[in-house]
Design a protein around this motif. Structure first.
Motif, short mmCIF file in Angstrom:
data_model
loop_
_atom_site.label_atom_id
_atom_site.label_comp_id
_atom_site.label_asym_id
_atom_site.label_seq_id
_atom_site.Cartn_x
_atom_site.Cartn_y
_atom_site.Cartn_z
N TRP B 79 9.36 -1.05 0.81
CA TRP B 79 10.68 -0.65 0.23
C TRP B 79 11.86 -1.61 1.19
CZ3 TRP B 79 14.65 1.27 3.26
CH2 TRP B 79 14.36 1.81 4.54
N SER B 80 11.76 -1.81 2.35
CA SER B 80 12.80 -2.34 2.83
C SER B 80 13.08 -3.82 2.54
CB SER B 80 12.79 -2.55 4.51
OG SER B 80 11.49 -3.01 4.81
N ARG B 81 11.91 -4.47 2.14
CA ARG B 81 12.06 -5.87 1.60
C ARG B 81 12.78 -5.92 0.06
NH1 ARG B 81 6.69 -6.21 3.31
NH2 ARG B 81 5.77 -5.92 1.37
N ALA B 82 12.25 -4.88 -0.54
CA ALA B 82 12.66 -4.79 -1.99
C ALA B 82 14.16 -4.39 -2.00
CB ALA B 82 11.89 -3.57 -2.73
N LEU B 83 14.70 -3.48 -1.02
CA LEU B 83 15.90 -3.06 -0.97
C LEU B 83 16.83 -4.19 -0.54
CD1 LEU B 83 17.77 -0.88 -1.26
CD2 LEU B 83 17.52 -0.03 0.78
N VAL B 136 12.21 5.18 -4.76
CA VAL B 136 11.94 4.25 -3.76
C VAL B 136 12.03 2.79 -4.05
CG1 VAL B 136 10.09 3.65 -2.19
CG2 VAL B 136 10.51 6.12 -2.90
N PRO B 137 12.53 1.84 -3.44
CA PRO B 137 12.75 0.63 -3.74
C PRO B 137 11.62 -0.18 -3.62
CG PRO B 137 14.65 1.19 -2.05
CD PRO B 137 13.48 2.14 -2.13
N GLY B 138 11.01 -0.80 -4.67
CA GLY B 138 9.77 -1.64 -4.67
C GLY B 138 8.79 -0.45 -5.21
N GLY B 139 9.08 0.80 -5.57
CA GLY B 139 8.20 1.53 -5.95
C GLY B 139 7.10 1.66 -7.13
N GLU B 140 7.93 0.41 -8.15
CA GLU B 140 7.26 0.46 -9.39
C GLU B 140 5.87 -0.30 -9.27
OE1 GLU B 140 10.25 -1.47 -8.69
OE2 GLU B 140 11.67 -0.29 -9.39
N SER B 141 5.74 -1.30 -8.10
CA SER B 141 4.47 -1.76 -8.25
C SER B 141 3.39 -1.44 -7.27
CB SER B 141 4.68 -3.36 -8.07
OG SER B 141 5.62 -3.59 -7.07
N MET B 142 4.05 -0.05 -6.91
CA MET B 142 3.10 0.49 -5.53
C MET B 142 1.74 1.14 -6.15
SD MET B 142 5.62 1.62 -2.86
CE MET B 142 6.99 0.73 -2.17
N ASP B 143 0.69 1.26 -5.37
CA ASP B 143 -0.17 2.18 -5.91
C ASP B 143 -0.04 3.56 -5.09
OD1 ASP B 143 -1.34 0.60 -3.19
OD2 ASP B 143 -1.94 2.64 -3.14
N PRO B 144 -0.28 4.47 -5.71
CA PRO B 144 -0.01 5.83 -5.59
C PRO B 144 0.02 6.28 -3.90
CG PRO B 144 -1.57 6.10 -7.48
CD PRO B 144 -1.35 4.58 -7.06
N ARG B 145 -1.08 5.69 -3.32
CA ARG B 145 -1.15 6.07 -1.85
C ARG B 145 0.12 5.27 -0.96
NH1 ARG B 145 -5.78 4.29 2.18
NH2 ARG B 145 -4.57 4.06 4.29
N SER B 146 0.18 4.09 -1.42
CA SER B 146 1.31 3.18 -0.73
C SER B 146 2.50 3.89 -1.05
CB SER B 146 1.33 1.84 -1.17
OG SER B 146 0.00 1.25 -1.02
N GLU B 150 5.18 4.96 1.83
CA GLU B 150 6.62 4.12 1.72
C GLU B 150 7.65 5.31 1.55
OE1 GLU B 150 7.82 0.76 1.87
OE2 GLU B 150 5.93 0.33 2.50
N THR B 151 7.58 6.38 0.79
CA THR B 151 8.33 7.45 0.72
C THR B 151 8.61 8.17 1.82
OG1 THR B 151 7.59 7.84 -1.68
CG2 THR B 151 8.91 9.39 -0.83
#
Lengths: 93, 174
Positions: B79-83, B136-146, B150-151
């Protein structure tokens, strides 16, 4: 043996189990003040936790907005540099 | 000797939870930027009034807060990288568009994610997960667990950010 292998052949690197998800959801539950404060004994549903999390994130964004506005007004109204620097440094200690 | 386990645990905790050192790093970065913003002047504009100038600075302060937090967390969180990337693009364009919205994923990826969710999770979690992906930044490409991990980290960092901003606002001389 073969059946077990075929069952485990799922999404590549991290196999996501129901337990892991439930565990993470309960961790999230601890973070959300809405849920933490009106603590009842019965389990909060996972979807409720996610919904409250979303609401909480949105409310945090609104707080950031308000605080940014407030800080901007304070910056505009204050004069001396050195006073603020001292005060702010003391905030960090 | 079980000594090897302890540093791992500490590293794990640091990875998962924001610490006081994060709060410090954020406070310093944010304050530096705040002082810079204070000295900055808005571009000349025909409609310039003091309240408009205040609004203009408020936007900069808001950006500075998120940017300082993302930088303080660094590259160890998705999330921090994406943001950081999002904000760099935003600030380069000098426009504060609504970055909170999600970027469009390709249709194939969206279907793949949805299939994975349906297979493993309760159905009514999916709408919650979908909303989280946009928040959550970058959340679109995360699997549910990540996404859930990250949340949790994102929420704690946001709380830290809000707490620091509030204590600065309250510490100002009136």
């Amino acid at each position: 043996m073969s059946s077990r292998r075929s069952r485990s052949r799922q999404s590549g690197s991290s196999r996501i189990t129901e337990d892991q998800i439930a565990d993470l959801v309960s961790k999230l539950q601890q973070l959300i003040p809405e849920i933490r404060n009106r603590r009842s004994d019965k389990q909060v549903s996972a979807s409720k936790v996610l919904q409250e999390t979303c609401n909480y994130i949105r409310s945090l964004h609104r707080e950031v907005d308000d605080l940014s506005q407030r800080l901007s007004e304070l910056l505009a109204s204050s004069d001396t540099d050195s006073d603020q620097a001292a005060i702010i440094r003391s905030l960090l200690m | 000797m079980r000594q090897k386990q302890i540093p791992n645990k500490a590293r794990d905790t640091a990875m998962k939870n924001p610490t006081n050192s994060l709060k410090r790093r954020f406070s310093l970065k944010f304050l530096k930027t705040l002082m810079r913003i204070r000295k900055s002047r808005p571009p000349p504009s025909p409609s310039a009034s003091s309240s408009w100038e205040i609004r203009w600075r408020a936007q900069k302060i808001k950006l500075a807060a998120y940017f300082s937090m993302a930088l303080s967390v660094g590259s160890k969180r998705t999330w921090s990288r994406a943001l950081t990337m999002k904000l760099r693009a935003t600030m380069g364009n000098r426009r504060w568009s609504s970055w909170k919205g999600s970027k469009k994923m390709t249709k194939r990826r969206i279907v793949a994610k949805k299939n994975m969710e349906k297979r493993h999770l309760e159905k009514d979690m999916n709408s919650g997960l979908q909303q989280l992906r946009q928040l959550v930044p970058g959340g679109e490409s995360m699997d549910p667990r990540s996404l859930l991990e990250e949340t949790a980290h994102f929420v704690r960092c946001l709380e830290t950010q809000v707490r620091v901003m509030r204590s600065i606002a309250e510490g100002f001389p009136c």
